[in-house]
Each structure stands twice: as structure tokens, then as C-alpha cells.
Enzyme design. Structure first.
Site, PDB file in Angstrom:
ATOM      1  N   GLU A   1      43.705  50.392 -71.072  1.00 20.81           N
ATOM      2  CA  GLU A   1      44.863  50.493 -71.969  1.00 20.81           C
ATOM      3  C   GLU A   1      46.169  50.253 -71.201  1.00 20.81           C
ATOM      4  OE1 GLU A   1      42.834  54.145 -74.595  1.00 20.81           O
ATOM      5  OE2 GLU A   1      44.235  54.585 -72.971  1.00 20.81           O
TER       6      GLU A   1
ATOM      7  N   ASP B   1      37.757  52.980 -83.390  1.00 23.80           N
ATOM      8  CA  ASP B   1      36.513  53.323 -84.099  1.00 23.80           C
ATOM      9  C   ASP B   1      36.831  54.168 -85.326  1.00 23.80           C
ATOM     10  OD1 ASP B   1      36.785  54.990 -81.339  1.00 23.80           O
ATOM     11  OD2 ASP B   1      36.361  56.334 -83.004  1.00 23.80           O
TER      12      ASP B   1
HETATM   13  N1  SAH Z   1      33.086  55.339 -73.483  1.00 26.19           N
HETATM   14  C1  SAH Z   1      34.384  55.163 -72.956  1.00 26.19           C
HETATM   15  C2  SAH Z   1      34.999  56.511 -72.765  1.00 26.19           C
HETATM   16  C3  SAH Z   1      36.318  56.614 -73.343  1.00 26.19           C
HETATM   17  S1  SAH Z   1      36.752  58.229 -73.764  1.00 26.19           S
HETATM   18  C4  SAH Z   1      34.322  54.358 -71.673  1.00 26.19           C
HETATM   19  O1  SAH Z   1      33.239  54.088 -71.264  1.00 26.19           O
HETATM   20  O2  SAH Z   1      35.347  53.969 -71.119  1.00 26.19           O
HETATM   21  C5  SAH Z   1      37.733  57.899 -75.139  1.00 26.19           C
HETATM   22  C6  SAH Z   1      39.184  57.569 -74.906  1.00 26.19           C
HETATM   23  O3  SAH Z   1      39.617  56.883 -76.044  1.00 26.19           O
HETATM   24  C7  SAH Z   1      40.061  58.817 -74.805  1.00 26.19           C
HETATM   25  O4  SAH Z   1      41.182  58.577 -73.988  1.00 26.19           O
HETATM   26  C8  SAH Z   1      40.455  59.083 -76.265  1.00 26.19           C
HETATM   27  O5  SAH Z   1      41.799  59.533 -76.398  1.00 26.19           O
HETATM   28  C9  SAH Z   1      40.284  57.737 -76.961  1.00 26.19           C
HETATM   29  N2  SAH Z   1      39.419  57.733 -78.164  1.00 26.19           N
HETATM   30  C10 SAH Z   1      39.050  56.595 -78.807  1.00 26.19           C
HETATM   31  N3  SAH Z   1      38.288  56.898 -79.886  1.00 26.19           N
HETATM   32  C11 SAH Z   1      38.165  58.237 -79.939  1.00 26.19           C
HETATM   33  C12 SAH Z   1      37.493  59.141 -80.820  1.00 26.19           C
HETATM   34  N4  SAH Z   1      36.787  58.715 -81.852  1.00 26.19           N
HETATM   35  N5  SAH Z   1      37.567  60.467 -80.564  1.00 26.19           N
HETATM   36  C13 SAH Z   1      38.277  60.911 -79.508  1.00 26.19           C
HETATM   37  N6  SAH Z   1      38.921  60.105 -78.647  1.00 26.19           N
HETATM   38  C14 SAH Z   1      38.892  58.788 -78.846  1.00 26.19           C
END
Ligand code: SAH
Length: 267
Positions: free
Chosen positions: A37, A225
């Protein structure tokens, strides 16, 4: 000459707030959770990575980029990666720490927490939408004791930006924050009670620290999402991350362009 009239502490504070609100914004702190980001914005604003290790404690993984864009000084911070696991330090703890240290070090006029988030289609959110949060609250701090329950939820209004919203084509909704990407049934109940359109893992924590240190904060969240949709969140998140990051990048640029030369009271 008559002696100056006594003013109360409240009146003095209100006068100080008014002066701050009328001062042009010259320094902005952008807090971002993930490298994916952060990097497009670092390139867009031509920010340079800070090599001056003195500003943050030694050995912390936090990364600061900074520079001047259209007369606005920008500090962009990202809590870096876990030194053992190599993944981004997402979530409320890292976001709080890096926000606290950055406000202390850079004294911003305004904090912008930008990032991806989940959205609720029942509230009208679609993948790729960019929201400005009107309110923030937590959904995983349940303390069922009178008054502590309200403290746990930690609901706050964000800095009002009526003119920015009028000018830019961004949606407005309430943001709910917790330390999990998935959603337990209890979290879901709390998110509904928070009346949230957006779900993330940092916003309410950044809001708490900004309020603690009396700096106004705004929240710009792009939907990766749909939480109440059919696809598993983690899968949908990864599928859309790059495309949605481009939308986030565009929205943050518009917001920065709008802010340039303005004071808080005209946002
Ligand atoms: N699977 C991802 C992990 C990202 S964690 C990876 O492999 O890189 C999720 C990040 O996106 C956090 O910073 C959060 O603020 C944001 N985010 C996006 N969708 C989200 C959701 N449905 N619930 C909570 N956070 C979400």
C-alpha cells in the site's frame, strides 16, 4: 486602559483550537500498514526513505519516507516487517506505536491513515470503492462491565471534512477495527452494533493515538474484499490487493492535492 478580562481554561483551549484550525496545514503524517500500500504513494510523492536512525528507537523495523509535495511536507510511515517472519506488521499494536512515535517526532498538523479494508455489501460497499471514515470503533474489545464496555468499543468521530467530501467522489461510512482479518460471530455482532460499512485492522487504534496527542486524523480506506460476500476474505483480499491499491493511491493523491494550501477548518 482597562485590565484584560479573565478567561476560563475552556475558553483559552477553544481559542487555541480556533487558531490551529485557521493555520494552513503544512505537515501531514500518512500512516500505512503494508508495504504494497505504501510504495505507490512513496513513488507518487517522490518521497525519500529516511536513513537518520535517531528519529525512531534503534533496531525497530519502522520505515519513514519523507519529502515535500506542492509545498506540503509529507512523512509517510509504515511499521515495516516482522524481523523473524518477514510479513508486514499489520494490526493495532504496530499502528499505535508507529503513530505515537511519528507524531512525537514529526509534529504533523494532520494524520491520514490510508489502507485497504473489507466492506459490507449490505451497506453498499463494492470492491474498489474508496471510503472516508466518519466514525471509528473497535469490534474485538469486549469488556462486559458498565462503562468499561463503552471504553472497549472506543467509538470516536473523525475530523470532519465536509468540503473535501463535496469536492472528491469518495464514499462515507463508519469503520470498525479489530486485530483479525477473519470475522468471528462475536465480532460480527459488534460490527453490526458499530453500524460499520468498513472493517480494518488499524483505524480505531490510529484514531485513539491521534486523539491522545490532540492531532486531527482522517481515514481513507479502499475495499479489497466484501466481508458479507461469497468469497473467502483472504483469497479475495490477495486477488484484489494490487488493483485496489491503485484506487487507494489515486484517492490519497486527490486528498493531498485538496489539502494543499488549506487550513483544517476548510477541509
Ligand atoms: N493476507 C495478507 C494479510 C493482510 S492483513 C497478506 O498476505 O499480505 C490485512 C490488511 O488489510 C490489514 O492492514 C487490514 O487493515 C486490511 N484489511 C483488508 N481487508 C480486511 C478485512 N476484511 N478485515 C480486516 N482488515 C482488512
Amino acid at each position: 486602559m482597562s485590565p484584560p478580562e479573565e478567561i476560563s481554561d475552556e475558553e483559552a483551549m477553544a481559542a487555541v483550537d480556533e487558531v490551529i484550525a485557521l493555520k494552513p496545514i503544512s505537515t501531514v503524517l500518512i500512516v500505512i500498514a503494508m508495504q504494497t500500500e505504501a510504495l505507490p504513494l512513496v513513488n507518487k510523492f517522490q518521497l525519500e526513505e529516511d536513513t537518520d536512525a535517531c528519529l525512531f528507537p534503534q533496531k525497530v523495523p519502522w520505515v519513514r519516507y519523507h519529502g515535500t509535495y506542492k509545498d506540503l511536507h509529507i512523512d509517510l510511515v509504515w511499521p515495516g516487517k516482522d524481523p523473524v517472519l518477514g510479513v508486514d506488521n499489520v494490526g493495532t499494536i504496530s499502528a499505535s506505536l508507529v503513530t505515537y512515535a511519528s507524531i512525537q517526532a514529526f509534529k504533523p498538523d494532520l494524520v491520514i491513515n490510508a489502507g485497504t479494508a473489507g466492506g459490507f455489501k449490505a451497506k453498499g460497499a463494492c470492491v474498489g470503492d474508496v471510503y472516508v471514515a466518519s466514525d471509528v470503533a473497535f469490534h474485538d474489545r469486549r469488556i462486559p462491565i458498565p462503562v468499561f464496555d463503552i471504553y472497549g468499543i472506543g467509538a470516536r468521530r473523525t475530523c470532519p471534512t465536509p468540503n473535501l467530501l463535496k469536492e472528491l467522489n469518495l464514499k462515507v461510512g463508519k469503520l470498525s477495527t479489530g486485530d483479525s482479518l477473519d470475522m468471528s460471530l462475536q465480532d460480527e455482532t459488534s460490527i453490526l452494533a458499530n453500524d460499520a460499512t468498513i472493517k480494518d485492522m488499524e483505524g480505531a487504534a490510529v484514531a485513539y493515538v491521534a486523539e491522545l496527542l490532540s492531532v486531527p486524523a482522517i481515514f481513507i480506506k479502499a475495499m479489497t474484499d466484501i466481508v458479507d460476500g461469497e468469497k473467502p476474505t483472504a483469497e479475495e483480499f490477495l486477488e484484489n490487493l494490487v488493483m485496489v491499491t491503485a484506487a487507494l493511491d489515486q484517492a490519497v493523491t486527490q486528498v493531498i492535492d485538496f489539502i494543499t494550501g488549506k487550513c483544517l477548518s476548510s477541509l
